[in-house]
Design a protein around this motif. Structure first.
Motif, PDB file in Angstrom:
ATOM      1  N   ALA A 129       0.780  -1.263  -0.071  1.00 13.45           N
ATOM      2  CA  ALA A 129      -0.080   0.003   0.084  1.00 13.45           C
ATOM      3  C   ALA A 129       0.817   1.162   0.163  1.00 13.45           C
ATOM      4  O   ALA A 129       0.483   2.013  -0.502  1.00 13.45           O
ATOM      5  CB  ALA A 129      -0.897   0.158   1.198  1.00 13.45           C
ATOM      6  N   ALA A 130       2.161   1.199   0.830  1.00 15.93           N
ATOM      7  CA  ALA A 130       2.770   2.193   0.833  1.00 15.93           C
ATOM      8  C   ALA A 130       3.574   2.445  -0.652  1.00 15.93           C
ATOM      9  O   ALA A 130       3.785   3.667  -0.875  1.00 15.93           O
ATOM     10  CB  ALA A 130       3.996   2.143   1.809  1.00 15.93           C
ATOM     11  N   ILE A 131       3.859   1.521  -1.347  1.00 18.63           N
ATOM     12  CA  ILE A 131       4.409   1.819  -2.718  1.00 18.63           C
ATOM     13  C   ILE A 131       3.246   2.462  -3.542  1.00 18.63           C
ATOM     14  O   ILE A 131       3.583   3.385  -4.075  1.00 18.63           O
ATOM     15  CB  ILE A 131       4.725   0.345  -3.374  1.00 18.63           C
ATOM     16  N   ASP A 132       2.131   1.997  -3.655  1.00 16.96           N
ATOM     17  CA  ASP A 132       1.258   2.701  -4.318  1.00 16.96           C
ATOM     18  C   ASP A 132       0.886   4.192  -4.015  1.00 16.96           C
ATOM     19  O   ASP A 132       0.682   5.158  -4.648  1.00 16.96           O
ATOM     20  CB  ASP A 132      -0.089   1.975  -4.289  1.00 16.96           C
ATOM     21  N   ALA A 133       1.089   4.215  -2.734  1.00 12.14           N
ATOM     22  CA  ALA A 133       0.777   5.620  -1.969  1.00 12.14           C
ATOM     23  C   ALA A 133       2.013   6.657  -2.438  1.00 12.14           C
ATOM     24  O   ALA A 133       1.958   7.771  -2.989  1.00 12.14           O
ATOM     25  CB  ALA A 133       0.455   5.650  -0.599  1.00 12.14           C
ATOM     26  N   TYR A 134       3.419   6.215  -2.577  1.00 12.83           N
ATOM     27  CA  TYR A 134       4.396   6.920  -2.805  1.00 12.83           C
ATOM     28  C   TYR A 134       4.544   7.051  -4.444  1.00 12.83           C
ATOM     29  O   TYR A 134       4.483   8.162  -4.807  1.00 12.83           O
ATOM     30  CB  TYR A 134       5.594   6.072  -2.362  1.00 12.83           C
ATOM     31  N   ALA A 135       3.788   5.973  -5.115  1.00 12.95           N
ATOM     32  CA  ALA A 135       4.065   6.265  -6.605  1.00 12.95           C
ATOM     33  C   ALA A 135       3.097   7.228  -7.074  1.00 12.95           C
ATOM     34  O   ALA A 135       3.133   8.281  -7.806  1.00 12.95           O
ATOM     35  CB  ALA A 135       3.613   4.996  -7.247  1.00 12.95           C
ATOM     36  N   GLN A 136       1.533   7.236  -6.430  1.00 14.07           N
ATOM     37  CA  GLN A 136       0.566   8.176  -6.541  1.00 14.07           C
ATOM     38  C   GLN A 136       1.196   9.683  -6.433  1.00 14.07           C
ATOM     39  O   GLN A 136       1.138  10.655  -6.914  1.00 14.07           O
ATOM     40  CB  GLN A 136      -0.340   7.930  -5.591  1.00 14.07           C
ATOM     41  N   SER A 137       2.020   9.751  -5.085  1.00 17.76           N
ATOM     42  CA  SER A 137       2.218  11.076  -4.756  1.00 17.76           C
ATOM     43  C   SER A 137       3.474  11.884  -5.754  1.00 17.76           C
ATOM     44  O   SER A 137       3.653  13.040  -5.905  1.00 17.76           O
ATOM     45  CB  SER A 137       2.602  11.272  -3.184  1.00 17.76           C
ATOM     46  N   THR A 138       4.223  10.853  -6.208  1.00 11.94           N
ATOM     47  CA  THR A 138       5.457  11.267  -6.843  1.00 11.94           C
ATOM     48  C   THR A 138       5.169  11.250  -8.328  1.00 11.94           C
ATOM     49  O   THR A 138       6.007  11.995  -9.044  1.00 11.94           O
ATOM     50  CB  THR A 138       6.799  10.544  -6.240  1.00 11.94           C
ATOM     51  N   LYS A 139       4.188  10.292  -8.784  1.00 13.19           N
ATOM     52  CA  LYS A 139       4.374  10.112 -10.124  1.00 13.19           C
ATOM     53  C   LYS A 139       2.985  10.337 -10.679  1.00 13.19           C
ATOM     54  O   LYS A 139       2.754  10.248 -11.935  1.00 13.19           O
ATOM     55  CB  LYS A 139       4.902   8.615 -10.597  1.00 13.19           C
ATOM     56  N   GLY A 140       1.917  10.285  -9.918  1.00 14.44           N
ATOM     57  CA  GLY A 140       0.668  10.687 -10.434  1.00 14.44           C
ATOM     58  C   GLY A 140      -0.241   9.498 -10.567  1.00 14.44           C
ATOM     59  O   GLY A 140      -1.368   9.537 -11.181  1.00 14.44           O
ATOM     60  N   ALA A 141       0.314   8.170 -10.169  1.00 16.92           N
ATOM     61  CA  ALA A 141      -0.449   6.895 -10.579  1.00 16.92           C
ATOM     62  C   ALA A 141      -0.021   5.768  -9.562  1.00 16.92           C
ATOM     63  O   ALA A 141       1.048   5.924  -9.131  1.00 16.92           O
ATOM     64  CB  ALA A 141      -0.408   6.460 -12.047  1.00 16.92           C
ATOM     65  N   PHE A 143       1.420   2.068  -8.535  1.00 16.50           N
ATOM     66  CA  PHE A 143       2.522   1.788  -9.195  1.00 16.50           C
ATOM     67  C   PHE A 143       2.342   0.824 -10.372  1.00 16.50           C
ATOM     68  O   PHE A 143       3.341   1.073 -11.312  1.00 16.50           O
ATOM     69  CB  PHE A 143       3.441   0.884  -8.146  1.00 16.50           C
ATOM     70  N   ALA A 144       1.581  -0.092 -10.409  1.00 14.20           N
ATOM     71  CA  ALA A 144       1.233  -0.819 -11.553  1.00 14.20           C
ATOM     72  C   ALA A 144       0.916  -0.022 -12.880  1.00 14.20           C
ATOM     73  O   ALA A 144       1.036  -0.619 -13.998  1.00 14.20           O
ATOM     74  CB  ALA A 144       0.245  -1.693 -11.199  1.00 14.20           C
ATOM     75  N   LYS A 145       0.477   1.035 -13.016  1.00 16.83           N
ATOM     76  CA  LYS A 145      -0.073   1.881 -13.935  1.00 16.83           C
ATOM     77  C   LYS A 145       1.099   2.733 -14.467  1.00 16.83           C
ATOM     78  O   LYS A 145       1.049   3.508 -15.540  1.00 16.83           O
ATOM     79  CB  LYS A 145      -1.194   2.820 -13.373  1.00 16.83           C
ATOM     80  N   LEU A 146       2.250   2.793 -13.929  1.00 12.49           N
ATOM     81  CA  LEU A 146       3.640   3.685 -14.253  1.00 12.49           C
ATOM     82  C   LEU A 146       4.221   3.128 -15.332  1.00 12.49           C
ATOM     83  O   LEU A 146       3.909   1.913 -15.643  1.00 12.49           O
ATOM     84  CB  LEU A 146       4.455   3.769 -12.843  1.00 12.49           C
ATOM     85  N   THR A 147       5.016   3.875 -16.036  1.00 16.16           N
ATOM     86  CA  THR A 147       5.794   3.352 -17.013  1.00 16.16           C
ATOM     87  C   THR A 147       7.024   2.506 -16.518  1.00 16.16           C
ATOM     88  O   THR A 147       7.439   2.712 -15.365  1.00 16.16           O
ATOM     89  CB  THR A 147       6.537   4.241 -17.976  1.00 16.16           C
TER      90      THR A 147
END
Length: 252
Positions: A129-141, A143-147
Motif C-alpha cells: 500500500a505504501a508503494i502505491d501511495a508513494y507512486a501516486q504522490s510522486t508520479k501521479g498513478a 505503481f502498476a500503472k506507471l511506465t
C-alpha cells in the motif's frame, strides 16, 4: 545506487545482468533449496550487496507476458497487481529470455505468505500500500500503472531509502521483496515458483541429479537438463507427516 554527474539519482539498472552481478550463481543456487530468510536476513543481504553502475541495455521496449490468472492465497487483488509489477522490474524479461513474471515469482510469494513467510504478511500489506501511495504522490498513478522507467525510479528511491511512508523503512522492504523475488524465480518448482523451469534455464542449472556420469564431469561438458522437481524423485518421496508439507515447509 549510481548517480548522475550532477548529483541526482540515476534510474536504477534492474536488468538481469545487474542482478547476476550482485547475486551470482551461488546466490541463485541457494534459492534452489527453498530456504526462506527472515526479514532481518533479507535486510542483511541488501547491506552486503551495494548496487553497482554496470552498463546494461535498457528494457523499456520489453514487456513480460501477462501473469496467469488464478485464485490468490492471501494477497488482495490490488496487492497482487502491485507485487506483479514489482517483480517484473526486479528480474525483467528481456532479449535473453524470461524473467520473474514468467517464473511466477509473485505466486511463490503469495503462497509462501500463508506458510514459511507468514511472519512477513503484515509487512507486505503495509508496504505494498505504501508503494502505491508513494507512486501516486510522486508520479501521479499507482505503481502498476506507471511506465517502466517510472517504476524503476520508485524502486530506486526505495533502495536508497529516500521513499517515505514505509514500515520500518523503504530500504528494508525493498531488500525483503527482492530476496523473495529471487527465491521465487530460481526455487524448486515444488514451492510455487520457477514455472516451467525458466529460472533454471536462465542460469544454466541442469536440475537435480543423484548421479553424475564420467562424460558429465569432463571440462566444458554440458549436462543434459533434468526438468523435474526434486520432490518428484523417489528418493525424496513424501510419506507420513511430510505429505502435509511438514517436511518441506510448504504443502504440495
Amino acid at each position: 545506487m549510481p548517480n548522475d554527474s550532477d548529483g541526482r539519482s540515476a534510474p536504477r539498472d534492474l536488468s538481469r545482468r545487474h542482478l547476476f552481478k550482485q547475486v551470482g550463481l551461488a546466490g541463485a543456487a541457494a534459492a534452489l533449496s527453498g530456504a526462506v530468510p527472515t526479514a532481518a536476513t533479507a535486510q542483511g543481504v541488501a547491506a552486503a550487496e551495494p548496487a553497482t553502475s554496470a552498463a546494461a541495455p535498457k528494457l523499456e521496449a520489453t514487456r513480460p507476458a501477462a501473469p496467469r490468472l488464478e485464485a490468490l492465497e492471501t494477497l488482495t487483488a490490488a496487492e497482487a497487481d502491485t507485487l506483479e509489477a514489482i517483480v517484473a522490474r526486479l528480474i525483467p524479461s528481456d532479449e535473453n529470455g524470461a524473467g520473474a513474471t514468467e517464473a511466477r515469482a509473485a505466486h511463490y510469494i503469495d503462497r509462501a505468505l500463508t506458510g514459511a513467510l507468514r511472519s512477513s504478511r503484515a509487512a507486505y500489506a503495509a508496504n505494498l500500500a505504501a508503494i502505491d501511495a508513494y507512486a501516486q504522490s510522486t508520479k501521479g498513478a499507482a505503481f502498476a500503472k506507471l511506465t517502466e522507467s517510472e517504476q524503476d525510479a520508485v524502486l530506486a528511491d526505495m533502495e536508497r531509502n529516500v521513499a517515505i511512508g514505509f514500515t520500518p523503512n523503504a530500504a528494508a522492504f525493498f531488500a525483503l521483496v527482492r530476496t523473495h523475488t529471487i527465491q521465487g524465480t530460481f526455487c524448486d518448482p515444488y514451492y510455487g515458483g520457477n514455472a516451467d523451469f525458466v529460472g533454471w534455464d536462465l542460469i544454466g542449472y541442469p536440475g537435480i541429479r543423484l548421479m553424475v556420469g564420467p562424460d558429465e564431469q569432463r571440462m566444458n561438458a554440458k549436462a543434459k537438463p533434468v526438468r523435474q522437481s526434486a520432490y518428484a524423485d523417489a528418493a525424496f518421496a513424501m510419506t507420513g507427516a511430510t505429505k502435509k508439507g511438514g517436511g518441506h515447509g510448504h504443502r504440495p
